[in-house]
Design a protein around this motif. Structure first.
Motif, PDB file in Angstrom:
ATOM      1  N   LYS A  55       0.809  -1.239   0.000  1.00  0.00           N
ATOM      2  CA  LYS A  55       0.000   0.000   0.000  1.00  0.00           C
ATOM      3  C   LYS A  55       0.835   1.279   0.000  1.00  0.00           C
ATOM      4  O   LYS A  55       0.344   2.329  -0.394  1.00  0.00           O
ATOM      5  CB  LYS A  55      -0.926   0.032   1.220  1.00  0.00           C
ATOM      6  N   HIS A  56       2.067   1.222   0.545  1.00  0.00           N
ATOM      7  CA  HIS A  56       2.886   2.434   0.618  1.00  0.00           C
ATOM      8  C   HIS A  56       4.277   2.139   0.087  1.00  0.00           C
ATOM      9  O   HIS A  56       4.796   1.038   0.272  1.00  0.00           O
ATOM     10  CB  HIS A  56       2.974   2.954   2.054  1.00  0.00           C
ATOM     11  N   GLU A  73      -4.468  13.727  -3.957  1.00  0.00           N
ATOM     12  CA  GLU A  73      -3.874  12.428  -3.626  1.00  0.00           C
ATOM     13  C   GLU A  73      -2.653  12.150  -4.504  1.00  0.00           C
ATOM     14  O   GLU A  73      -1.657  11.570  -4.054  1.00  0.00           O
ATOM     15  CB  GLU A  73      -4.914  11.306  -3.790  1.00  0.00           C
ATOM     16  N   ASN A  74      -2.717  12.562  -5.772  1.00  0.00           N
ATOM     17  CA  ASN A  74      -1.558  12.387  -6.658  1.00  0.00           C
ATOM     18  C   ASN A  74      -0.331  13.089  -6.062  1.00  0.00           C
ATOM     19  O   ASN A  74       0.783  12.552  -6.100  1.00  0.00           O
ATOM     20  CB  ASN A  74      -1.823  12.988  -8.046  1.00  0.00           C
ATOM     21  N   VAL A  75      -0.532  14.301  -5.522  1.00  0.00           N
ATOM     22  CA  VAL A  75       0.588  15.051  -4.937  1.00  0.00           C
ATOM     23  C   VAL A  75       1.172  14.265  -3.764  1.00  0.00           C
ATOM     24  O   VAL A  75       2.395  14.106  -3.627  1.00  0.00           O
ATOM     25  CB  VAL A  75       0.121  16.447  -4.468  1.00  0.00           C
ATOM     26  N   HIS A  76       0.287  13.742  -2.919  1.00  0.00           N
ATOM     27  CA  HIS A  76       0.696  12.992  -1.733  1.00  0.00           C
ATOM     28  C   HIS A  76       1.508  11.754  -2.141  1.00  0.00           C
ATOM     29  O   HIS A  76       2.591  11.499  -1.599  1.00  0.00           O
ATOM     30  CB  HIS A  76      -0.569  12.605  -0.957  1.00  0.00           C
ATOM     31  N   VAL A  77       0.991  10.989  -3.084  1.00  0.00           N
ATOM     32  CA  VAL A  77       1.664   9.757  -3.521  1.00  0.00           C
ATOM     33  C   VAL A  77       3.006  10.087  -4.175  1.00  0.00           C
ATOM     34  O   VAL A  77       4.029   9.443  -3.913  1.00  0.00           O
ATOM     35  CB  VAL A  77       0.766   8.957  -4.491  1.00  0.00           C
ATOM     36  N   LEU A  78       3.008  11.122  -5.012  1.00  0.00           N
ATOM     37  CA  LEU A  78       4.245  11.485  -5.710  1.00  0.00           C
ATOM     38  C   LEU A  78       5.331  11.883  -4.709  1.00  0.00           C
ATOM     39  O   LEU A  78       6.498  11.483  -4.849  1.00  0.00           O
ATOM     40  CB  LEU A  78       3.954  12.633  -6.686  1.00  0.00           C
ATOM     41  N   ARG A  79       4.961  12.642  -3.689  1.00  0.00           N
ATOM     42  CA  ARG A  79       5.961  13.045  -2.689  1.00  0.00           C
ATOM     43  C   ARG A  79       6.449  11.834  -1.902  1.00  0.00           C
ATOM     44  O   ARG A  79       7.630  11.758  -1.537  1.00  0.00           O
ATOM     45  CB  ARG A  79       5.359  14.112  -1.758  1.00  0.00           C
TER      46      ARG A  79
END
Ligand code: SF4
Length: 187
Positions: A55-56, A73-79
């Motif tokens: 998941k992470h 959410e894209n920003v969060h995942v990308l970071r």
């Protein structure tokens, strides 16, 4: 020592992949390396990816990013990927320059949502979804390099399986990735 023996002694690299504002076509192209997938899994372990149930993103050597950045959410995942991956790769036109989804950038995002969710004929009492679980859209679709530092860009919509194979095997072998001219395209 021959190449096979040297590869067998080399510790496996860890690779994470994700699709942000993508269509999964770049992942399909990765699967297009066909039987070379057997060679790939001898060389790398997969961390977070649509191909695994992780998941992470944990500490990784290579992160492959498909898709641009269209929502929070894209920003969060990308970071998360940038924090954990030594080498971060923009894979495909969407990730490199926003791609076709960025065609919405000349439109007002509120008007787009109204058009799709409120003004459609035949849907009575429709509302724009507002559940806090849903990620908010950004006003524009961004290429990933506008949010995080990117180490490599692989163009194409999608890049071919052969291009992805060449790129990855160069990287895994410690060579600077080089794609021949026929492997470089933007469509
Ligand atoms: S670059 Fe093309 S194939 Fe890859 S995610 Fe974007 S639209 Fe899909």
């Amino acid at each position: 020592m021959d190449n096979a023996a040297r590869d067998a002694r080399r510790p496996k690299l860890r690779v994470a992949t994700t699709s942000l504002a993508g269509c999964f076509g770049c992942h399909m192209s990765l699967l297009d390396i066909d039987e070379r997938l057997f060679d790939l899994v001898e060389l790398v372990d997969f961390d977070r990816s649509p191909l695994t149930d992780i998941k992470h993103c944990g500490p990784c050597d290579i992160g492959l990013i498909e898709g641009g950045v269209c929502n929070a959410e894209n920003v969060h995942v990308l970071r998360e990927f940038r924090r954990n991956c030594k080498i971060l790769v923009a894979v495909g036109a969407c990730s490199v320059n926003g791609g076709l989804p960025a065609q919405r950038n000349h439109l007002d995002v509120g008007a787009c949502l109204q058009q799709v969710y409120q003004y459609r004929e035949g849907v009575a009492g429709a509302q724009i979804p507002s559940d806090p679980e849903l990620p908010l859209l950004l006003d524009k679709v961004r290429p990933i390099h506008e949010v995080v530092r990117v180490d490599y860009f692989v163009p194409g919509c999608p890049p071919s399986g052969d291009a992805l194979w060449k790129f990855l095997t160069d990287l895994i072998s410690g060579r600077t990735p080089r794609l021949s001219h026929p492997m470089l395209h933007y469509d």
